[in-house]
Design a protein around this motif. Sequence first.
Motif, PDB file in Angstrom:
ATOM      1  N   ASP A   1      75.135 107.049  36.187  1.00 45.86           N
ATOM      2  CA  ASP A   1      75.980 108.189  35.843  1.00 45.86           C
ATOM      3  C   ASP A   1      75.077 109.423  35.792  1.00 45.86           C
ATOM      4  O   ASP A   1      74.346 109.620  34.822  1.00 45.86           O
ATOM      5  N   PRO A   2      75.088 110.257  36.838  1.00 50.34           N
ATOM      6  CA  PRO A   2      74.147 111.380  36.886  1.00 50.34           C
ATOM      7  C   PRO A   2      74.233 112.314  35.684  1.00 50.34           C
ATOM      8  O   PRO A   2      73.208 112.801  35.192  1.00 50.34           O
ATOM      9  N   VAL A   3      75.447 112.561  35.184  1.00 51.72           N
ATOM     10  CA  VAL A   3      75.607 113.465  34.047  1.00 51.72           C
ATOM     11  C   VAL A   3      75.007 112.852  32.790  1.00 51.72           C
ATOM     12  O   VAL A   3      74.218 113.480  32.066  1.00 51.72           O
ATOM     13  N   ALA A   4      75.371 111.593  32.502  1.00 56.50           N
ATOM     14  CA  ALA A   4      74.847 110.928  31.308  1.00 56.50           C
ATOM     15  C   ALA A   4      73.335 110.768  31.377  1.00 56.50           C
ATOM     16  O   ALA A   4      72.629 110.987  30.383  1.00 56.50           O
TER      17      ALA A   4
ATOM     18  N   ASP B   1      84.644  99.757  36.387  1.00 54.83           N
ATOM     19  CA  ASP B   1      83.771 100.412  35.416  1.00 54.83           C
ATOM     20  C   ASP B   1      84.143 101.876  35.226  1.00 54.83           C
ATOM     21  O   ASP B   1      83.987 102.428  34.131  1.00 54.83           O
ATOM     22  N   VAL B   2      84.646 102.519  36.277  1.00 53.57           N
ATOM     23  CA  VAL B   2      85.068 103.910  36.150  1.00 53.57           C
ATOM     24  C   VAL B   2      86.277 104.001  35.220  1.00 53.57           C
ATOM     25  O   VAL B   2      86.351 104.882  34.351  1.00 53.57           O
TER      26      VAL B   2
ATOM     27  N   ALA C   1      87.082 101.773  32.888  1.00 52.74           N
ATOM     28  CA  ALA C   1      86.739 101.262  31.554  1.00 52.74           C
ATOM     29  C   ALA C   1      85.661 102.081  30.858  1.00 52.74           C
ATOM     30  O   ALA C   1      85.335 101.803  29.705  1.00 52.74           O
ATOM     31  N   ASN C   2      85.094 103.058  31.546  1.00 50.65           N
ATOM     32  CA  ASN C   2      84.004 103.853  30.974  1.00 50.65           C
ATOM     33  C   ASN C   2      82.797 102.975  30.653  1.00 50.65           C
ATOM     34  O   ASN C   2      82.134 103.138  29.627  1.00 50.65           O
ATOM     35  N   THR C   3      82.516 102.027  31.544  1.00 46.42           N
ATOM     36  CA  THR C   3      81.406 101.098  31.345  1.00 46.42           C
ATOM     37  C   THR C   3      80.389 101.218  32.481  1.00 46.42           C
ATOM     38  O   THR C   3      79.859 100.225  32.976  1.00 46.42           O
ATOM     39  N   VAL C   4      80.108 102.440  32.899  1.00 48.80           N
ATOM     40  CA  VAL C   4      79.107 102.701  33.930  1.00 48.80           C
ATOM     41  C   VAL C   4      77.750 102.872  33.256  1.00 48.80           C
ATOM     42  O   VAL C   4      77.613 103.667  32.316  1.00 48.80           O
ATOM     43  N   ASP C   5      76.746 102.130  33.690  1.00 45.61           N
ATOM     44  CA  ASP C   5      75.401 102.273  33.130  1.00 45.61           C
ATOM     45  C   ASP C   5      74.942 103.727  33.245  1.00 45.61           C
ATOM     46  O   ASP C   5      75.242 104.414  34.225  1.00 45.61           O
ATOM     47  N   SER C   6      74.177 104.175  32.256  1.00 45.73           N
ATOM     48  CA  SER C   6      73.727 105.570  32.273  1.00 45.73           C
ATOM     49  C   SER C   6      72.875 105.877  33.496  1.00 45.73           C
ATOM     50  O   SER C   6      72.899 106.999  34.008  1.00 45.73           O
TER      51      SER C   6
ATOM     52  N   VAL D   1      73.317 100.424  28.827  1.00 44.48           N
ATOM     53  CA  VAL D   1      73.532  99.365  29.812  1.00 44.48           C
ATOM     54  C   VAL D   1      74.710  98.504  29.370  1.00 44.48           C
ATOM     55  O   VAL D   1      74.819  98.139  28.184  1.00 44.48           O
ATOM     56  N   TYR D   2      75.580  98.181  30.322  1.00 45.55           N
ATOM     57  CA  TYR D   2      76.723  97.299  30.085  1.00 45.55           C
ATOM     58  C   TYR D   2      76.512  96.013  30.876  1.00 45.55           C
ATOM     59  O   TYR D   2      76.180  96.064  32.066  1.00 45.55           O
ATOM     60  N   ALA D   3      76.699  94.868  30.214  1.00 46.33           N
ATOM     61  CA  ALA D   3      76.422  93.584  30.869  1.00 46.33           C
ATOM     62  C   ALA D   3      77.437  92.534  30.437  1.00 46.33           C
ATOM     63  O   ALA D   3      78.227  92.750  29.511  1.00 46.33           O
TER      64      ALA D   3
END
Length: 305
Positions: A86-89, A75-76, A78-83, A108-110
């Motif tokens: 992701d502390p920044v997002a 996920d890191v 692919a940029n598919t980390v749920d918000s 959310v990515y599923a």
Amino acid sequence: MKPSHALRASLLLALPWWCGQALAFPALKDEPLQPLMAAATAEYQRYMAQPQPVALAAPKDGQAWPCAVSQAELDVFANTVDSDNDPVAKAELVNDARSGGLPPSRIVYANKVVTPVRAQCEGGKLSGPVEFWIEYDQTIGSGQITLKYHNLIRVRAQALQGRPDGAVLVTGTTLSQQTVYADRATADMMAAQPKPKISTVFFMAFTVAGPAPKTSVAIARTTVDGALSLTTRTRFSRPDGQVVEDGYGAFGGPGHHDSRTLRRNGKLHGPQQTFAGMMGQFPIAASTVCWQEGEKVLTNTCPAD
């Protein structure tokens, strides 16, 4: 604003039209963005050099990972980390919602399906060239409106100890998209509207957060009922910690600088600008909204820091 007018306005903002404009990507002056822009535009040119239209498709037979690889690690890349993870997002979504008096959005990515293509491992961790495809559902929900996307992307990077080492290159396409309205009357009205035929291919180059904050360049090539748009979105952090987000191509052609938003500590801070331009025959006036620590303020001298 009536919902039908709101929809047309949102389409104009999200899916900018340009006709008869020379194709010229924005010339980015900020040094952290330049190698990412070069990588993303090179990938765009390779895509366009193929006979059009090109259907992106994952290989039918993927390779096995040479070592144990978790979905969280992928996920890191692919940029598919749920918000929420992701502390920044998460901080930015919460603060933006507070600034606008709205409920916070969540991303959310599923239903992720990964097809490995190439990888090497060292000491039980990805190390060296990495390539894989991932198909997934993306949901962006804010209470009143939920956006749903089904995407397919190809990811290429160099890995070191299981994490990206340098820029990650993503090429992808949106296979389907849907807007869900919480208000029943709005949902019924929008269901009765003609549905445009939309096709989107996107090209992204980014560096993940580490010793330096995340930096990204994203290009989207979109056609709506045959009309083409080409937009670019960039994000980087200045040495003083100010996060700068720029938009190009929403109006005035692909290279036109449309907007700039500044953040500090996850909050809108500084002038939020829309730059003058033309959308077809309609002029877009320049405007500025001043933010200080996430609060909108009325002033003629908005601090840039």
